[in-house]
Design a protein around this motif. Structure first.
Motif, PDB file in Angstrom:
ATOM      1  N   LYS A 197     -29.052  29.839 -10.703  1.00 49.72           N
ATOM      2  CA  LYS A 197     -27.961  29.236 -11.473  1.00 49.72           C
ATOM      3  C   LYS A 197     -27.921  29.731 -12.923  1.00 49.72           C
ATOM      4  O   LYS A 197     -26.959  29.516 -13.628  1.00 49.72           O
ATOM      5  CB  LYS A 197     -28.127  27.707 -11.487  1.00 49.72           C
ATOM      6  N   MET A 208     -35.685  23.521  -9.663  1.00 52.31           N
ATOM      7  CA  MET A 208     -34.857  24.716  -9.464  1.00 52.31           C
ATOM      8  C   MET A 208     -34.364  24.816  -8.017  1.00 52.31           C
ATOM      9  O   MET A 208     -33.696  25.776  -7.666  1.00 52.31           O
ATOM     10  CB  MET A 208     -35.633  25.973  -9.876  1.00 52.31           C
ATOM     11  N   ASN A 260     -30.779  29.164 -15.064  1.00 47.31           N
ATOM     12  CA  ASN A 260     -31.822  28.487 -15.830  1.00 47.31           C
ATOM     13  C   ASN A 260     -33.060  29.376 -15.947  1.00 47.31           C
ATOM     14  O   ASN A 260     -33.479  29.977 -14.952  1.00 47.31           O
ATOM     15  CB  ASN A 260     -32.236  27.176 -15.143  1.00 47.31           C
ATOM     16  N   VAL A 261     -33.620  29.450 -17.136  1.00 49.68           N
ATOM     17  CA  VAL A 261     -34.826  30.240 -17.383  1.00 49.68           C
ATOM     18  C   VAL A 261     -35.832  29.371 -18.134  1.00 49.68           C
ATOM     19  O   VAL A 261     -35.454  28.659 -19.069  1.00 49.68           O
ATOM     20  CB  VAL A 261     -34.519  31.501 -18.227  1.00 49.68           C
ATOM     21  N   ASP A 293     -33.980  30.569 -11.970  1.00 50.40           N
ATOM     22  CA  ASP A 293     -33.305  30.196 -10.729  1.00 50.40           C
ATOM     23  C   ASP A 293     -32.002  30.981 -10.592  1.00 50.40           C
ATOM     24  O   ASP A 293     -31.662  31.798 -11.466  1.00 50.40           O
ATOM     25  CB  ASP A 293     -33.105  28.677 -10.622  1.00 50.40           C
TER      26      ASP A 293
END
Lengths: 374, 374
Positions: free
Chosen positions: A156, A181, A158-159, A154
């Motif tokens: 921000k 997400m 995050n993975v 995403d």
């Protein structure tokens, strides 16, 4: 073939036709691709599927989520790159090329962005020949190729890396993650060797989109009928020339679901068309039948159904209209045309036919249905 | 200290008390740990937190999900190992030790399983000193340690690796993935160096559980009151000695949520107790107040609240009763006792206090509340 800005616009336009209403906003996709092209570490090359080497690792680049969200949400330019590089980490090797997983507005342009950032070519192919709403609706799944690993990212930071046991599990995990997400996410799935890509992908689909876009542009420039120009390329037919009189639309579960009602225009050439057509969609346009409500659907009323392609085009300009752009009063041509033969196999129909989406009708090809009407 | 079967049973029993109604089924956990112990590649050692070396990589082992589901669903023995080894792959290094993330029935025993399979020690510590329902409710989060990466595995072979930006995002992703995995999953989060573990974990909590289990066992063998024996160790008080007259329970969103109503027994020693007590739970018992319905909750009716610990014990045997074992007619003692001081900081109360769970009351320690009652 080196990509330029005109080609990006043509792909955006043509891929939106083939995107059957989905695949994300083509205009923001084109904008991102153009910016990436300006800053590219080397010119972006589109290569034919046959040019891919057997031993290359190839990784598709795409966004997953409801198209209405992808328009409103600002996707970070680096988000796709993060998902792509997370895939390289998961694989333990670098990708030699990228490609679109589907031909849809936004998703056909995202590989150009990644190619520009990574200095790798885009392969002229995809795994649908159109856009479909779920991750397992790809020729790779039909051919039994593994979906794993998958990566999602995403804006921000995050993975998420998935190692699902098959493509259906990939979809089951990816959809709620995409919801968390924020409704759309960058996603890589089905990484594969060039050898497998050449056997399973649909070649020439990206340039097919480009040719359609070019045809629309040239027809408008010459004052010719752009819808006819599109039909010349895709080989389909007009189902109705009409006016949009109602749209039912809900965004939930990572999808935009609903229907659109089209009323026939009183014009020459529309004599044999039904009075009203109802088109069902789930991100993409999936099924068209005569009648003015979803309840009019039955085996005999079907005019065209998934996996065949259905597109809504502006009646004057041939411009494709995505599901989120549908508005009351638009004058449109509804066209339908054949999908790739891979989708017409028993497995293809099981995975992406009308019954999978909950429509209780048997799949008939657009050619069969056209024959019945005549 | 080397683990034997008796110790596994004692931990299962005591951890179910400290698990405050949650943490998963202790009996299936004990069974799995015993089988693993029999097949262990070397004896399983529990080491003190102080014995952990600064440079060790340590990884907790736990299950995530609704406890009702974990009872009904068969967890594969290898599932936890798959999540653990996926973490080692994500980290690019092997783990030197494992530990419980929470002290709850099932989750305090799972590290013994992993330790037996991997030939590594279990550290006598956890990150809650009890059980809590959400992944970010750990001392590691209070101390700002990174949650990432996280790994989840189901019994079908699906594996998911998360790189969330913080512990709250870890919870946001892990919960829907757990739902897709069937309601429970093996999960590793907060991998960390021994140096950080020693600063942030709560030491001695696994042996505390063992001592409580032992006390219950010995009290019953000697015909003494086991509830008194537990209170001697945890330093709390009886809120009510009563009978369960109703249970409200729903399983949704990966949680078991509801409440239990307890009616006072007419017995000596119960004179100062309220007539009815309502206990709210979300996997774990979170808040107890006087009254016979959830609507009786207000600042003055609160008897005990999260992050302090609340346990329901069989009135005769002191056996802890988990939220999924609650039945009409059970005669029980409801006890409450202090949480670790880390949970009583402003950050601790923000993360796991009553308002976080939607109860509109201010947190008061069980000691304060006991003073008000007297």
């Amino acid at each position: 073939m080196l990509i330029n800005e005109q080609m990006i616009d043509d792909i955006a336009l043509g891929a939106t036709v083939l995107g059957t209403g989905g695949g994300g906003d083509p205009y923001s996709g084109a904008l991102m691709a153009k910016v990436a092209l300006k800053n590219a570490i080397k010119p972006v090359e589109v290569i034919a599927l046959e040019e891919v080497q057997d031993t290359w690792m190839t990784v598709p680049s795409s966004m997953i989520g409801a198209p209405t969200v992808s328009i409103e949400k600002i996707n970070s330019e680096s988000q796709m790159l993060v998902a792509f590089e997370a895939m390289e980490v998961a694989l333990g090797e670098t990708a030699a090329a990228t490609f679109p997983i589907e031909i849809g507005g936004f998703n056909s342009l995202i590989p150009i962005l990644v190619a520009a950032q990574k200095g790798i070519p885009v392969v002229d192919c995809d795994a649908m020949g159109r856009a479909f709403p779920e991750a397992q609706m790809v020729t790779f799944y039909l051919d039994g190729l593994p979906s794993a690993p998958n990566t999602l990212a995403d804006e921000k930071g995050n993975v998420v890396t998935l190692h699902p046991i098959d493509g259906v599990w990939s979809e089951r995990f990816a959809r709620p993650i995409t919801e968390e997400m924020g409704g759309s996410a960058a996603m890589c799935d089905y990484p594969m060797l060039g050898k497998n890509l050449k056997q399973s992908a649909l070649g020439g689909t990206l340039t097919r989109a480009m040719k359609i876009g070019q045809a629309i542009r040239l027809a408008n420039a010459k004052g010719e009928n752009a819808v006819d120009a599109i039909l010349d390329i895709v080989g389909g037919q007009r189902l109705i020339t009409g006016k949009i009189v109602d749209i039912e639309r809900t965004t939930a579960g990572g999808f935009v679901t609903g229907g659109v009602i089209i009323e026939k225009l009183n014009k020459a050439g529309t004599e044999s068309m039904p009075t009203d057509v109802y088109v069902h969609f789930q991100n993409e346009l999936l099924l068209a039948h005569s009648g003015s409500s979803a309840g009019d659907l039955n085996q005999d009323s079907v005019l065209a159904s998934t996996p065949d392609l259905i597109s809504i085009l502006d009646h004057e300009t041939g411009q494709p209209i995505t599901t989120e752009q549908l508005r009351y009063g638009q004058r449109i041509d509804l066209i339908a045309y054949p999908c790739d033969p891979k989708w017409r196999t028993a497995k293809g129909i099981e995975v992406a036919g009308p019954r999978y989406f909950g429509y209780d009708v048997e799949y008939k090809t657009i050619e069969e249905l056209a024959g019945e009407i005549q």
